[in-house]
Design a protein around this motif. Structure first.
Motif, PDB file in Angstrom:
ATOM      1  N   PRO A   1      12.094 -29.052  -7.053  1.00 15.93           N
ATOM      2  CA  PRO A   1      11.077 -28.514  -8.056  1.00 15.93           C
ATOM      3  C   PRO A   1      11.136 -27.209  -8.247  1.00 15.93           C
ATOM      4  N   ASN A   2      10.844 -26.616  -9.286  1.00 17.10           N
ATOM      5  CA  ASN A   2      10.620 -25.170  -9.702  1.00 17.10           C
ATOM      6  C   ASN A   2       9.184 -24.534  -8.948  1.00 17.10           C
ATOM      7  N   HIS A   3       9.042 -23.287  -8.824  1.00 17.16           N
ATOM      8  CA  HIS A   3       7.985 -22.695  -8.435  1.00 17.16           C
ATOM      9  C   HIS A   3       7.198 -22.759  -9.649  1.00 17.16           C
ATOM     10  N   PRO A   4       5.643 -22.998  -9.506  1.00 20.05           N
ATOM     11  CA  PRO A   4       4.840 -22.974 -10.571  1.00 20.05           C
ATOM     12  C   PRO A   4       4.815 -22.008 -11.359  1.00 20.05           C
ATOM     13  N   LEU A   5       4.670 -20.958 -10.882  1.00 18.63           N
ATOM     14  CA  LEU A   5       5.048 -19.668 -11.770  1.00 18.63           C
ATOM     15  C   LEU A   5       6.183 -19.481 -12.776  1.00 18.63           C
ATOM     16  N   TRP A   6       7.241 -19.592 -11.997  1.00 16.00           N
ATOM     17  CA  TRP A   6       8.452 -19.542 -12.643  1.00 16.00           C
ATOM     18  C   TRP A   6       8.441 -20.760 -13.886  1.00 16.00           C
ATOM     19  N   ASP A   7       8.099 -21.840 -13.522  1.00 17.73           N
ATOM     20  CA  ASP A   7       8.067 -22.878 -14.466  1.00 17.73           C
ATOM     21  C   ASP A   7       7.272 -22.733 -15.663  1.00 17.73           C
ATOM     22  N   ARG A   8       6.258 -21.971 -15.280  1.00 17.19           N
ATOM     23  CA  ARG A   8       4.913 -21.492 -16.310  1.00 17.19           C
ATOM     24  C   ARG A   8       5.728 -20.531 -17.293  1.00 17.19           C
ATOM     25  N   CYS A   9       6.810 -19.565 -16.836  1.00 19.50           N
ATOM     26  CA  CYS A   9       7.022 -18.492 -17.382  1.00 19.50           C
ATOM     27  C   CYS A   9       8.470 -18.820 -18.275  1.00 19.50           C
TER      28      CYS A   9
ATOM     29  N   GLN B   1      10.730 -18.293  -7.202  1.00 16.21           N
ATOM     30  CA  GLN B   1      11.535 -19.183  -7.504  1.00 16.21           C
ATOM     31  C   GLN B   1      12.550 -19.385  -6.507  1.00 16.21           C
ATOM     32  N   HIS B   2      13.386 -18.360  -5.958  1.00 20.67           N
ATOM     33  CA  HIS B   2      14.413 -18.055  -5.180  1.00 20.67           C
ATOM     34  C   HIS B   2      13.686 -18.908  -3.448  1.00 20.67           C
TER      35      HIS B   2
END
Ligand SMILES: [Zn+2]
Length: 424
Positions: free
Chosen positions: A393-401, A30-31
């Motif tokens: 936007p958020n990173h897709p994996l961070w968003d999913r978590c 995400q960072h």
């Protein structure tokens, strides 16, 4: 028994560490994702200066979150795994009675929850799904203190007394209490919301055309006018949510900020304000939540996970003796208290990931309902405006978590694509 207990201790501990590292990995992505982000070209009302400020803020937030989350979880993990057994053994040596030690552990847990865990509680691995209701920005409020106390008491009091009377068969009573407790919370929540909501037909800040159009839509959907209202003074920004238990006990609300408009504190030049068509689309999404029974279903999943962990606690940690960290004579209510804490702190990432997945699925389904019943209203407008407030936007994996809702850019895109096929 000793071997079984140790295995049971080992598996959740491993799961906890893997989950912790996985979530920190998502933070790292995400960072980096935020660092590399460039300004979206379709946000007309966002100047490069404001975008740069928002990006810098987000960057600071994502890096400080890594430390804050690591520290919060690490402290709780250490306290639960080693601190609780040490405390128990120490107090036993002081000849304290098991009941007094049990009460002390509950109070210490409550204080720790208040001090270090805004994100998750030691005691409620699967909080019932009551959207946005308990996301306190201030920790030391009466509401949060009561909420945390309820989380501890609603598990530990039944467990203490059911084990005292039924020993390991007491799990039946404990699990029954979990369901009763979740039901009570939901009923109180819906009742309070219903009492506070101002029916939209009586709300002065809405146009006559909006009221007429929404009335027609709600009638088609089988809703009464007083089941949709406006909530004042909630301070949760421009938002709407739906809650329901039965077809006769349900409520949809929009916040005052959503209806009246919301000025972005970081960008006073921008005001989120929906037109009538977009506002009706938002409410159609909320109708979708109720039509698909999302609140009772989420309560069911939360209750199921809590029930399974409680059953495991009775079977493993309520069994006679054999723990490395405890004397064989240690009260099994105390070892169960410890076991429940161990499972909560170690399964939190896995259960959070699963619950987030369920909730995100619900959001997608509610958007589908919006498209199928009112898709040509300007549903995309809300997401387009939200993106002005949160443009990175958020990173897709961070968003999913972490995110309970699919990304606003994806939702906006989905509605636009649907509209280009189905609307004139
Ligand atoms: Zn929703």
């Amino acid at each position: 028994m000793g071997i079984l207990a140790e295995k049971w201790f080992f598996i959740p501990t491993l799961l906890g560490i893997v989950g912790f590292l996985f979530y920190r990995f998502a933070d790292y992505l995400q960072h980096k994702h935020t660092q590399d982000a460039t300004q979206p070209t379709d946000l007309e009302q966002l100047t490069p200066e404001v975008y740069a400020q928002k990006k810098a803020r987000k960057l600071k937030r994502t890096s400080s979150a890594v430390w804050k989350n690591s520290l919060a979880w690490g402290l709780q993990f250490g306290y639960v795994l080693l601190g609780i057994p040490t405390l128990i053994n120490l107090l036993i040596a002081q000849k304290w009675s098991p009941g007094t030690i049990y009460t002390t552990l509950g109070i210490v847990g409550w204080v720790l929850n208040m001090l270090i865990s805004k994100m998750f509680s030691l005691w409620s691995p699967t909080l019932p799904f009551i959207p946005h209701a308990h996301n306190p920005r201030k920790t030391w409020t009466f509401g949060n203190a009561a909420w945390q106390a309820w989380g501890i008491a609603s598990w530990s009091l039944p467990a203490y007394f059911f084990f005292a009377t039924l020993q390991q068969n007491g799990w039946v009573g404990s699990i029954a209490m979990i369901w009763v407790s979740q039901l009570i919370q939901l009923v109180i929540f819906i009742y309070t919301i219903k009492k506070q909501a101002i029916p939209y037909q009586q709300y002065p800040g809405l146009s006559t055309e909006f009221k007429a159009s929404l009335h027609t839509y709600l009638e088609k959907q089988g809703f009464r006018d007083d089941e949709v209202g406006v909530l004042k003074g909630l301070k949760m920004g421009p938002n709407a949510f739906a809650t329901s238990l039965t077809p006769g006990f349900r409520q949809i609300v929009m916040t005052e900020e959503l209806v009246e408009g919301f000025r972005d504190p970081q960008n006073p030049n921008f005001k989120l304000k929906l037109d009538d068509s977009a506002l009706e689309a938002v409410l159609s999404h909320e109708v979708g939540h109720i039509k698909n029974h999302h609140v009772p279903k989420s309560i069911f999943w939360g209750g199921l996970f809590s029930s399974i962990t409680t059953f495991a606690v009775y079977q493993v940690f309520g069994a006679k003796g054999g723990f490395v960290l405890f004397d064989a004579e240690t009260s099994r209510q105390l070892t169960m208290f410890w076991g429940q804490s161990v499972l909560n702190i170690t399964l939190v990432f896995l259960l959070n990931f699963i619950m987030i997945g369920i909730i995100r699925g619900n959001e997608y389904q509610a958007d589908t309902h919006l498209l199928e019943t009112n898709g040509c209203k300007k549903g995309d407008q809300f997401f387009h405006q939200i993106r002005h407030i949160a443009p990175v936007p958020n990173h897709p994996l961070w968003d999913r978590c972490n995110a309970t809702h699919p990304a606003p850019e994806d939702r906006e895109q989905r509605i636009k694509e649907w509209q280009s096929k189905h609307c004139k």
